[in-house]
Design an enzyme around this catalytic site. Structure first.
Site, PDB file in Angstrom:
ATOM      1  N   ASN A   1      11.761  -8.129   7.425  1.00  0.00           N
ATOM      2  CA  ASN A   1      12.043  -7.447   8.634  1.00  0.00           C
ATOM      3  C   ASN A   1      11.617  -8.536   9.591  1.00  0.00           C
ATOM      4  O   ASN A   1      10.368  -9.028   9.775  1.00  0.00           O
ATOM      5  CB  ASN A   1      11.485  -6.132   8.696  1.00  0.00           C
ATOM      6  CG  ASN A   1      11.962  -5.377   7.541  1.00  0.00           C
ATOM      7  OD1 ASN A   1      13.171  -5.173   7.155  1.00  0.00           O
ATOM      8  ND2 ASN A   1      11.173  -4.566   6.830  1.00  0.00           N
TER       9      ASN A   1
ATOM     10  N   HIS B   1       9.061  -8.865   1.062  1.00  0.00           N
ATOM     11  CA  HIS B   1       9.146  -7.797   0.352  1.00  0.00           C
ATOM     12  C   HIS B   1       9.852  -8.427  -0.995  1.00  0.00           C
ATOM     13  O   HIS B   1      10.840  -8.426  -0.995  1.00  0.00           O
ATOM     14  CB  HIS B   1       9.619  -6.447   0.958  1.00  0.00           C
ATOM     15  CG  HIS B   1       8.874  -5.956   2.128  1.00  0.00           C
ATOM     16  ND1 HIS B   1       8.115  -4.906   2.185  1.00  0.00           N
ATOM     17  CD2 HIS B   1       9.047  -6.303   3.435  1.00  0.00           C
ATOM     18  CE1 HIS B   1       7.892  -4.690   3.499  1.00  0.00           C
ATOM     19  NE2 HIS B   1       8.324  -5.326   4.468  1.00  0.00           N
TER      20      HIS B   1
ATOM     21  N   ILE C   1       0.926  -1.153   0.037  1.00  0.00           N
ATOM     22  CA  ILE C   1       0.089  -0.117   0.077  1.00  0.00           C
ATOM     23  C   ILE C   1       0.941   1.273  -0.255  1.00  0.00           C
ATOM     24  O   ILE C   1       0.225   2.339  -0.379  1.00  0.00           O
ATOM     25  CB  ILE C   1      -0.964   0.151   1.247  1.00  0.00           C
ATOM     26  CG1 ILE C   1      -2.089   0.845   0.904  1.00  0.00           C
ATOM     27  CG2 ILE C   1      -0.181   0.266   2.504  1.00  0.00           C
ATOM     28  CD1 ILE C   1      -3.217   0.628   2.155  1.00  0.00           C
TER      29      ILE C   1
ATOM     30  N   GLN D   1       9.887  -4.219  11.322  1.00  0.00           N
ATOM     31  CA  GLN D   1       8.757  -5.218  11.195  1.00  0.00           C
ATOM     32  C   GLN D   1       7.536  -4.484  11.732  1.00  0.00           C
ATOM     33  O   GLN D   1       7.818  -4.099  13.085  1.00  0.00           O
ATOM     34  CB  GLN D   1       8.902  -6.588  11.630  1.00  0.00           C
ATOM     35  CG  GLN D   1       7.522  -7.407  11.319  1.00  0.00           C
ATOM     36  CD  GLN D   1       7.653  -8.849  11.831  1.00  0.00           C
ATOM     37  OE1 GLN D   1       8.392  -9.344  12.839  1.00  0.00           O
ATOM     38  NE2 GLN D   1       6.800  -9.856  11.554  1.00  0.00           N
ATOM     39  N   SER D   2       6.734  -4.245  10.905  1.00  0.00           N
ATOM     40  CA  SER D   2       5.613  -3.429  11.421  1.00  0.00           C
ATOM     41  C   SER D   2       4.067  -4.226  11.504  1.00  0.00           C
ATOM     42  O   SER D   2       3.223  -4.101  12.098  1.00  0.00           O
ATOM     43  CB  SER D   2       5.076  -2.164  10.749  1.00  0.00           C
ATOM     44  OG  SER D   2       5.003  -2.253   9.361  1.00  0.00           O
TER      45      SER D   2
ATOM     46  N   HIS E   1       5.923 -11.647   5.949  1.00  0.00           N
ATOM     47  CA  HIS E   1       5.702 -11.513   4.684  1.00  0.00           C
ATOM     48  C   HIS E   1       7.503 -11.053   4.038  1.00  0.00           C
ATOM     49  O   HIS E   1       8.531 -10.643   4.930  1.00  0.00           O
ATOM     50  CB  HIS E   1       5.079 -10.142   4.724  1.00  0.00           C
ATOM     51  CG  HIS E   1       5.425  -9.104   5.460  1.00  0.00           C
ATOM     52  ND1 HIS E   1       5.141  -9.171   7.059  1.00  0.00           N
ATOM     53  CD2 HIS E   1       6.087  -7.979   5.587  1.00  0.00           C
ATOM     54  CE1 HIS E   1       5.680  -8.108   7.496  1.00  0.00           C
ATOM     55  NE2 HIS E   1       6.274  -7.038   6.713  1.00  0.00           N
TER      56      HIS E   1
END
Ligand code: 5GP
Ligand code: ZN
Length: 112
Positions: free
Chosen positions: A85, A100, A31, A92-93, A98
């Site tokens: 991450n 990237h 996003i 990492q959020s 995941h």
């Protein structure tokens, strides 16, 4: 996991711009892209991060890398970076594994 953003995206409960999907994984555009091409590939099953990968779920991770290679070929990516991450200091959020996939611009090393 019921309260996980990426579990909801993988299940289609939250809309996303899909790149690819199969029984094991889901790929969708980030996003907030950090490169001309920036998508994420996630396992459909909830795994918090690389630190939770083990003998039981490693086949899904191997499958994800095969999917990344296939998508990169299909999208004509000649050079790209795959990043995951782990933990807050690394950035990492979202606490669902995941990868990237970033491409389409010059990249620096080491990463910031
Ligand atoms: P992290 O910061 O955990 O390495 O990566 C999480 C990524 O997920 C970020 O690049 C962020 O832009 C992306 N992201 C967060 N929320 C959403 C969302 O609702 N939809 C999509 N497509 N990407 C998201
Ligand atoms: Zn999840």
């Amino acid at each position: 996991m019921s309260d996980c953003l990426f579990c909801k995206i993988a299940a289609g409960e939250i809309p996303s711009k899909k790149v690819y999907e199969d029984d094991v994984c889901y790929a969708f555009y980030d996003i907030d892209p950090q490169a001309p091409v920036h998508f994420l590939v996630i396992p459909k099953a909830h795994i918090s991060s690389v630190s939770e990968v083990n003998g039981g779920n490693a086949p899904a991770v191997g499958h994800i890398f095969a999917v990344i290679a296939k998508l990169a070929k299909e999208l004509g990516l000649e050079s790209y970076r795959v990043v995951s991450n782990i933990g807050p200091q690394a950035g990492q959020s979202v606490l669902h594994l995941h990868f990237h996939v970033l491409s389409g611009r010059d990249m620096t090393w080491p990463p910031g």
